[in-house]
Write an enzyme that holds these catalytic residues in place. Sequence first.
Site, PDB file in Angstrom:
ATOM      1  N   PHE A 120       0.828  -1.198   0.000  1.00 34.66           N
ATOM      2  CA  PHE A 120       0.000   0.000   0.000  1.00 34.66           C
ATOM      3  C   PHE A 120       0.865   1.252   0.000  1.00 34.66           C
ATOM      4  O   PHE A 120       1.736   1.411   0.863  1.00 34.66           O
ATOM      5  CB  PHE A 120      -0.879   0.053   1.256  1.00 34.66           C
ATOM      6  N   ASP A 121       0.594   2.149  -0.927  1.00 28.56           N
ATOM      7  CA  ASP A 121       1.078   3.510  -0.794  1.00 28.56           C
ATOM      8  C   ASP A 121       0.383   4.122   0.424  1.00 28.56           C
ATOM      9  O   ASP A 121      -0.674   3.646   0.854  1.00 28.56           O
ATOM     10  CB  ASP A 121       0.729   4.275  -2.069  1.00 28.56           C
TER      11      ASP A 121
END
Length: 226
Positions: A9-10
């Site tokens: 995940f960013d």
Amino acid sequence: MREYKIILFDLDGTLSDPKMGITKSVQYALEKMNIVEPNIDKLECFIGPPLQVSFAEYYNFDEKNTQKAIELYRERFKEKGMYENELYKDIPQLLMSLKEQQYTLVVATSKPTVFSVQILKYFNIEQYFDLIVGSNLDGTRTSKTEIIQYILDRYNEHRLDDFIMIGDRKHDIIGANNTGIDSIGVTYGYGSYEELSSSNPSYIVNSVIELKNILIANIATKQHFE
């Protein structure tokens, strides 16, 4: 539809909306360098890419002034900016569901690791992540390609097919493509559909619910780019 095992995940624009903290900290840095930008909406372009890239690209700073701007930015960001931030709706529920399904979750962000850890603790979601990888304060490991590759090396017993990267800007998708893994572009952050689609992600979604459908229900609700 592949069955992924490790989900990257960013942070900014994917897990949380950091607009106020980032843009006001950029505004603060610019003001200290005698550049007045009263409209923080014009500074949204700083959300996502490394600061080294954005200050140079949008204000034509040389290396020395870029470093000075980053130091000024961090003055305010450490004190206030990182907390001027909010989780997107349904993110905690998504993370909980993914952990229940035995996924390995990793944060892959261009934000310095030290700040990323503090933000995740502030939101009380750090317990869902097995690894948090960001950039270094000395300006190294800032590109998303480097960050993803570092994570792949940490999980080198897995195949590339086991990984997927989720992010809201082209840098996330390009990093995934450069390292040979799948990706999901999310349009609820700061990258447009046009920006994301031109980078050739595996999927594009418009909401956290659609993201959950792909990852858990295996329902590809949006266009699948092959």
